[in-house]
Every structure is written in C-alpha cells, then in structure tokens.
Design an enzyme around this catalytic site. Sequence first.
Site, short mmCIF file in Angstrom:
data_model
loop_
_atom_site.label_atom_id
_atom_site.label_comp_id
_atom_site.label_asym_id
_atom_site.label_seq_id
_atom_site.Cartn_x
_atom_site.Cartn_y
_atom_site.Cartn_z
N SER A 119 0.80 -1.24 0.00
CA SER A 119 0.00 0.00 0.00
C SER A 119 0.83 1.28 0.00
O SER A 119 0.26 2.36 -0.19
CB SER A 119 -0.94 0.02 1.20
OG SER A 119 -2.01 -0.86 0.99
N LYS A 132 0.35 3.31 -2.99
CA LYS A 132 -0.83 4.17 -3.19
C LYS A 132 -0.46 5.65 -3.21
O LYS A 132 -1.20 6.48 -3.74
CB LYS A 132 -1.87 3.88 -2.10
CG LYS A 132 -2.48 2.48 -2.19
CD LYS A 132 -3.30 2.15 -0.95
CE LYS A 132 -3.88 0.75 -1.00
NZ LYS A 132 -4.52 0.36 0.28
N TYR A 184 -3.86 -2.99 -10.25
CA TYR A 184 -3.67 -2.67 -8.83
C TYR A 184 -2.74 -3.69 -8.14
O TYR A 184 -1.83 -3.31 -7.39
CB TYR A 184 -5.04 -2.63 -8.15
CG TYR A 184 -5.00 -2.54 -6.65
CD1 TYR A 184 -4.78 -1.32 -6.01
CD2 TYR A 184 -5.17 -3.68 -5.85
CE1 TYR A 184 -4.75 -1.24 -4.62
CE2 TYR A 184 -5.13 -3.60 -4.48
CZ TYR A 184 -4.92 -2.39 -3.86
OH TYR A 184 -4.87 -2.31 -2.49
N TYR A 227 -4.81 3.99 7.91
CA TYR A 227 -6.19 3.48 8.06
C TYR A 227 -6.74 3.79 9.44
O TYR A 227 -6.57 4.92 9.91
CB TYR A 227 -6.24 1.97 7.75
CG TYR A 227 -5.37 1.62 6.56
CD1 TYR A 227 -5.75 2.05 5.29
CD2 TYR A 227 -4.17 0.95 6.71
CE1 TYR A 227 -4.94 1.78 4.20
CE2 TYR A 227 -3.36 0.68 5.62
CZ TYR A 227 -3.75 1.11 4.38
OH TYR A 227 -2.95 0.85 3.30
N VAL A 273 1.17 -3.64 3.85
CA VAL A 273 1.15 -4.93 4.55
C VAL A 273 2.41 -5.76 4.32
O VAL A 273 2.58 -6.81 4.94
CB VAL A 273 -0.07 -5.83 4.22
CG1 VAL A 273 -1.35 -5.30 4.83
CG2 VAL A 273 -0.21 -6.08 2.75
O1 DON Z 1 -4.97 -4.67 -1.50
C1 DON Z 1 -4.35 -5.25 -0.62
O2 DON Z 1 -4.91 -5.88 0.26
C2 DON Z 1 -2.84 -5.15 -0.64
N1 DON Z 1 -2.34 -5.20 -1.98
C3 DON Z 1 -2.38 -3.88 -0.02
C4 DON Z 1 -2.94 -3.64 1.36
C5 DON Z 1 -2.00 -2.92 2.25
O3 DON Z 1 -0.82 -2.85 2.03
C6 DON Z 1 -2.58 -2.37 3.51
N2 DON Z 1 -1.57 -1.71 4.32
N3 DON Z 1 -1.15 -1.79 5.37
#
Ligand code: DON
Length: 301
Positions: free
Chosen positions: A61, A64, A188, A236, A254
Amino acid sequence: MQDLLDEIAATLGPRPDRGSVADYIPELAKIDPQQFGMAIALADGSVHVAGDADTPFSIQSVSKVFALALALGKVGDQLWRRVGREPSGQSFNSILLLEREEGIPRNPFINAGALVTTDTYLALSSPREALGHLLRFVRAAADDEGIHINHDVARSELETAHRNFALAHYLAAFDNLHNSPDKVLGTYCHQCAIDMTCRQLALAGRFLIEGAGFPRLLSRDRRRRINALMMTCGHYDGSGDFAFRVGLPGKSGVGGGILVIAPGRASIAVWSPGLNRYGNSLLGTEAMEVFARRTGWSVFG
Ligand code: DON
C-alpha cells in the site's frame, strides 16, 4: 543520524514481539519476520541506512502514494469527485462505508479509494502502459532504474483477492470505475507488488518534500495535500495512533514497510514484516516513534 539509526536497529531489530506477517497474500506469508531495516535520505543528498536496508520487500500500500500522484497528474482536482479525503476509521479493506456512501470511497489510501486512483491513472491505456508509467515515476523519484514489479507476488495476490474484487464490483455498480473490475484489479495487484529496499523507498519519498536538494515532481499544493492525506489516512484505522505517536505523515503497507516524511528535512523508510492489529508494521511504527522523539521532528512544532 547514523548513530541513531544504528542504535534503533540494534535495539528493535532483535525484539521477540514483532507482530505477524500478512498471510492473506500467500507469497507474503513466506517472508522471514526476523528482518528490520531503516533508511533516511536528507536534503544534502546523503543517505544513512541500518539493518536490512538493502533487502527488497513488497511495498504494497505504500504504492498508493505514487498512484495518487499519478492520478492527480492525469485528472487534477476532478479526482475528488470520485474519492473523498476523510479518514475512514475502518480497516484498509473494509466494504462497510461503500454501500452507505454510494460508491464514493472515503479516501485514496483505503483499498476502495486506491482502486479508483488506479482506474484513474489507467484511463484508456493498457495495464502494461500504465504500470510502465508508474514505474518510470517511481524510478525517477528514487533516481534508481533497478526498481521492478515482483510478478510472483502480483499473481499470488490476484488469486486470492476476493475482497478487492468485491470492492471493485461494488464501485462498478455505482458507476465509479471506468475500466472493468478485472483490468483495474490486475493493474492494482501489480502496482502493490513493486519491490523496493528501504534505501530506494527513502530516496523515492523525497518528491514529497519541498526544498533545495529534493527533486521537484509535484506542485507545492499537491505535495502538501498528499502529505495531509498521509497524516490523516495513511495508516487506516491506526492513523490517529500513528499521528499521536510519531507526529509525521506516513504511509504503510502490509509488506511491513512505512514511508515517513519529515517536511523540509528528510524522507525515511522503515521495514519490518510483522504487523500490528491495524495491518501496519509493528516494529516499524515503534522505530518511527523512537526516531521522532530522539530527533524532536514533528509537524506539530
Ligand atoms: O490490496 C491489498 O490488500 C494489498 N495489496 C495492499 C494492502 C495494504 O498494504 C494495507 N496496508 N497496510
């Protein structure tokens, strides 16, 4: 600065309580949680690193932030008709508010909002072209051509991306996707699967800082707004906690990486794969808390 980074890596690196790695993306579940790296890029061009700062990890993320810069470059303020800029108070992959708020995601950093920014920079191009554009932006920001997408991670996420598919179809049901859910999701997942080291990420983050010695890839207004969103939404439902403990804008992923901006001063990247209950790096957050306390750096004066 080097002494401080060495001290943080020596203290936190071996800590036994380090959270758990993300396992909903099978490829990420394989990552050794015993890793810790940190890097800082300063205005004078110097970079200081400690621990596993040259080991590539999945930025997830954190991507983003780059995607948002690209989407704003494409459509400017029109983006805000399709995505909000309020904290959601929900987990990163929550679908809860999307029904109540009729397909307008709260902000560009929760997954629903990030799918809209991906759809925006995709526009009418192919995923390959759009991802090429994104990679060129990230490489230019880091001044490093050695940044790539990890296709195993992208494939692994795509195969298990049930929640993100649900979000994309929900957005499409409210006419808030211009491309098909399949095309947006494919792009994505590849965007999130960019591999970077702490050193590369700290260098890439310099475009979010104004001042001599930092690359200018954004207007001042845009840079300020992205920093504001990182502060209010970058972690978040853990964003308030991160602001309280660190006092600097940050974006987590993540994969266990966090990019933090100290306005006017430095771009900092920290990585440790174990996550806290919000899905943000447990030791990364602690490292940034210690770092902010020791330097006295805070946007709150
Ligand atoms: O969309 C997802 O679930 C992952 N590609 C990215 C989520 C993420 O990194 C949340 N961050 N802490």
